[in-house]
Motif scaffolding. Sequence first.
Motif, PDB file in Angstrom:
ATOM      1  N   PHE A   1       0.839  -1.192   0.000  1.00  0.00           N
ATOM      2  CA  PHE A   1       0.000   0.000   0.000  1.00  0.00           C
ATOM      3  C   PHE A   1       0.874   1.242   0.000  1.00  0.00           C
ATOM      4  CE2 PHE A   1      -2.076  -3.346   2.552  1.00  0.00           C
ATOM      5  CZ  PHE A   1      -3.116  -3.644   1.699  1.00  0.00           C
ATOM      6  N   GLY A   2       0.449   2.255  -0.751  1.00  0.00           N
ATOM      7  CA  GLY A   2       1.244   3.461  -0.890  1.00  0.00           C
ATOM      8  C   GLY A   2       0.772   4.598  -0.005  1.00  0.00           C
ATOM      9  N   PRO A   3       1.492   5.711  -0.031  1.00  0.00           N
ATOM     10  CA  PRO A   3       1.155   6.861   0.822  1.00  0.00           C
ATOM     11  C   PRO A   3      -0.124   7.574   0.418  1.00  0.00           C
ATOM     12  CG  PRO A   3       3.022   7.370  -0.615  1.00  0.00           C
ATOM     13  CD  PRO A   3       2.762   5.908  -0.748  1.00  0.00           C
ATOM     14  N   ILE A   4      -0.723   7.222  -0.719  1.00  0.00           N
ATOM     15  CA  ILE A   4      -1.957   7.880  -1.136  1.00  0.00           C
ATOM     16  C   ILE A   4      -3.088   7.635  -0.143  1.00  0.00           C
ATOM     17  CG2 ILE A   4      -2.729   5.913  -2.544  1.00  0.00           C
ATOM     18  CD1 ILE A   4      -3.900   7.979  -4.509  1.00  0.00           C
ATOM     19  N   GLY A   5      -3.084   6.495   0.548  1.00  0.00           N
ATOM     20  CA  GLY A   5      -4.159   6.154   1.475  1.00  0.00           C
ATOM     21  C   GLY A   5      -5.296   5.440   0.765  1.00  0.00           C
TER      22      GLY A   5
END
Length: 346
Positions: free
Chosen positions: A299-303
């Motif tokens: 999972f990325g920092p985009i949320g």
Amino acid sequence: MIKLTVLVGALACLGCSAPPQAQSGASQGASVVTAAVVEAVRPGGPHPVGVAEGPALASGAATRLYYPAANAGGEGRAESPSPDHRANLARRFGADAAEILAQAVTAASQNAAPAAGRFPLVVFQPGASMGGGDYRLLLEDIASRGYVVLALSPEGSPPVSGGRYRQAAAELVEAVALARSGAVAGIEGDRVAVIGHSLGGAAAVMALADLPGAVAVNLDGDYNGPTRIPADGRVLYLLGRTEGEADRSRDRRARAWREAVQGAGDAVALQVADVRHFDFADAALIQDAVPQDRRRTRFGPIGGAKAHALTTDLVAGFLDSRLKGQADAWSAARARHPEAAAPTTW
């Protein structure tokens, strides 16, 4: 009116509220979250959504239907995956996350009366070892916008292998033919899209060779061998970024795309740098329940909430413009998400 011709057994966003969380403190660095995080996400389209079991493929693969419903309300359903698939989710995302995904009751009403009219068909192929039910939020959103969605292998698909790519593409082609034969009523059989995540996304593009004029959406799927998009195929390739990937691997992916689009008249690749591979699945909404050692690369920092809103908006805009003739839908979606841009790192 959509008339589901399948015998249905008793089945025991763009605007979503902030994900509710309890205090942190779970083991292995995971925070304590509940099913309410998933249940807070609602479809973005004008239609209520129904869900029912769909027709099985000749190969034995099960399917599930998500469709525009006549009325809001009705009984929702928890995913309640099989013990085997729940164990698989636990291995990938941790036991807490698997339990949350199993318990969440999302927007679709089981066996709801279908809406009147005929709608384009979308067939969805999950990633390797994932199930169609692991992307409920995306599929419900698409259905709410006026599409009948046939999700393959809701309880889990086979693991990755060289032969699985071709098999997954063949399943998509078979599912479209089965739906067109009358096994799924209320569809416009000449307006078809195939969508998938990971291996399923690559398979969706491969399936175009046997689905003249169809639309494909590939959500972060890597191609296994040469793939060519037909001249009349229409493709959206939406990808994230892989942390720590070697340059040679990135170069291979870029080269595969260049080869795929040769001769294609309508193929778009967009990359979101803050998205990772599993941000396209429901699990992204509850990543705080995933142990840290399994969270960073998935999972990325985009949320999760933003990743879901971006994905549903871009996919819907592409489908609406290509299948419904809404010319401005795609340009409007692109304008709302400038972070989705031409790939630079692949």
